[in-house]
Design an enzyme around this catalytic site. Sequence first.
Site, PDB file in Angstrom:
ATOM      1  CG  HIS A  72     -31.299 -16.228  23.625  1.00  0.00           C
ATOM      2  ND1 HIS A  72     -30.997 -17.562  23.460  1.00  0.00           N
ATOM      3  CD2 HIS A  72     -31.838 -16.140  24.883  1.00  0.00           C
ATOM      4  CE1 HIS A  72     -31.348 -18.240  24.541  1.00  0.00           C
ATOM      5  NE2 HIS A  72     -31.834 -17.414  25.432  1.00  0.00           N
ATOM      6  CG  HIS A 130     -36.384 -18.560  25.394  1.00  0.00           C
ATOM      7  ND1 HIS A 130     -36.845 -18.686  26.688  1.00  0.00           N
ATOM      8  CD2 HIS A 130     -35.043 -18.389  25.483  1.00  0.00           C
ATOM      9  CE1 HIS A 130     -35.819 -18.583  27.513  1.00  0.00           C
ATOM     10  NE2 HIS A 130     -34.712 -18.409  26.815  1.00  0.00           N
ATOM     11  CD  GLU A 180     -34.153 -22.063  26.055  1.00  0.00           C
ATOM     12  OE1 GLU A 180     -33.422 -21.325  25.383  1.00  0.00           O
ATOM     13  OE2 GLU A 180     -34.083 -22.129  27.298  1.00  0.00           O
TER      14      GLU A 180
HETATM   15  C1  GLA Z   1     -31.751 -19.204  28.165  1.00  0.00           C
HETATM   16  C2  GLA Z   1     -30.463 -19.196  28.872  1.00  0.00           C
HETATM   17  C3  GLA Z   1     -30.618 -18.622  30.233  1.00  0.00           C
HETATM   18  C4  GLA Z   1     -31.279 -17.267  30.210  1.00  0.00           C
HETATM   19  C5  GLA Z   1     -32.567 -17.349  29.436  1.00  0.00           C
HETATM   20  C6  GLA Z   1     -33.196 -16.013  29.202  1.00  0.00           C
HETATM   21  O1  GLA Z   1     -32.564 -20.202  28.585  1.00  0.00           O
HETATM   22  O2  GLA Z   1     -29.873 -20.462  28.921  1.00  0.00           O
HETATM   23  O3  GLA Z   1     -29.357 -18.530  30.856  1.00  0.00           O
HETATM   24  O4  GLA Z   1     -30.421 -16.335  29.621  1.00  0.00           O
HETATM   25  O5  GLA Z   1     -32.351 -17.927  28.190  1.00  0.00           O
HETATM   26  O6  GLA Z   1     -33.356 -15.294  30.377  1.00  0.00           O
END
Ligand code: GLA
Length: 376
Positions: free
Chosen positions: A134, A203, A340
């Site tokens: 991210h 998110h 997402e």
């Molecule tokens: C995304 C990733 C997950 C996790 C979340 C945050 O969705 O795909 O693996 O890292 O973010 O916790």
Amino acid sequence: MANPSMQMKVFRFLFLFLTLVPLASHVEAKVTKSVFGEMPDGSKVEIYTLEEGALKARVMTYGARLVSLEVPDRGGKTADIVLGYESLAPYTKDPKSYFGAIVGRYGNRIDHATFSLDGKRYQLPANDGVNTLHGGTTGFDKLLWQGREIPNGVELTLVSKDGDQGFPGTLTARVRYTLEAHALKIEYLATTDKDTVLNLTNHSYFNLKGEGQGDILNHMVMIPAERYTPVDSGLIPTGELAPVAGTPLDFRKATAIGARINDNFEQMRLGRGYDHNYVLNGKMGTMQEAARVVEPTSGRVLTVETTQPGVQFYSGNFLDGTLHGKHGHVYNQRTAFCLETQHFPDSPNHPKFPTSELKPGQTYHYVTVFGFSTAP
Ligand code: GLA
């Protein structure tokens, strides 16, 4: 007595007034602004409240985050269906959950925190084992955006300098949250002054029963994708586009999240549940359905439409009860899910994936709409 043509005119006017005026006012969201808190350096974090009909959304300038989203159930009773906190401080102390945030510059993972572009290698912070997650240690979720009221919502702007978290080019990103009739629309726009890569997403963690109301295993999910991107043990795509058919990842027919989540299937073990990118069937850039989720007890229905090529379905596997959210609710494993909409994870290292490159003169532009309704 008025002549008949006069009567007709009055009648037409009344008819138009009574039908069109309510329609026009129906999609006009009320927008208000207040202060949510202060950053350690004293700068103010603002929160915008958007209200349209029974929908109410709150968006703050820290991380351009969706803080709350109130949606009615089949009986008209509203509940806040996204995880988060009641005040600013816990958001700034939680580096891992990304509750409600806009993540960037690159949503999801980049293998070994590196990629090359135009023959040059770029090094990013490794904040998820050896990989970048991210956007790095201080991604867009942890920065203060500039808010501005726009019709029906708020526009948030962030200027990320050349070299920010190792990414090339000064990038100007704009994210617009607006309320439509029965929907929350998120529009993403960005430009750069040097070739770069970009993958913005939201998110939010949803629980259609209401945040803090138990697990999401009964939610019925439909994702109309034929293929997904399998991952390795670091949750990095192997590069393959594999068929969902015959696997627990097949959601082409609505299926409860919990029905196959503990199946003995390697991808489910690697993801600790669902944590996979689905390859949407339609053409990138045109609006298509990415998912539909129905929660049987409340009757709340969430539909996700997007112009993005993929959607990450994450079943909240890393939530472990250590985070105490709104109203003191403990967020245990699988008490929320994320959808997402995005470019595929690690695209900068996969030339065969839809390109995530952005060049000067181009405008990055994607739209995602979260629609709300109820089922009987
Ligand atoms: C995304 C990733 C997950 C996790 C979340 C945050 O969705 O795909 O693996 O890292 O973010 O916790």
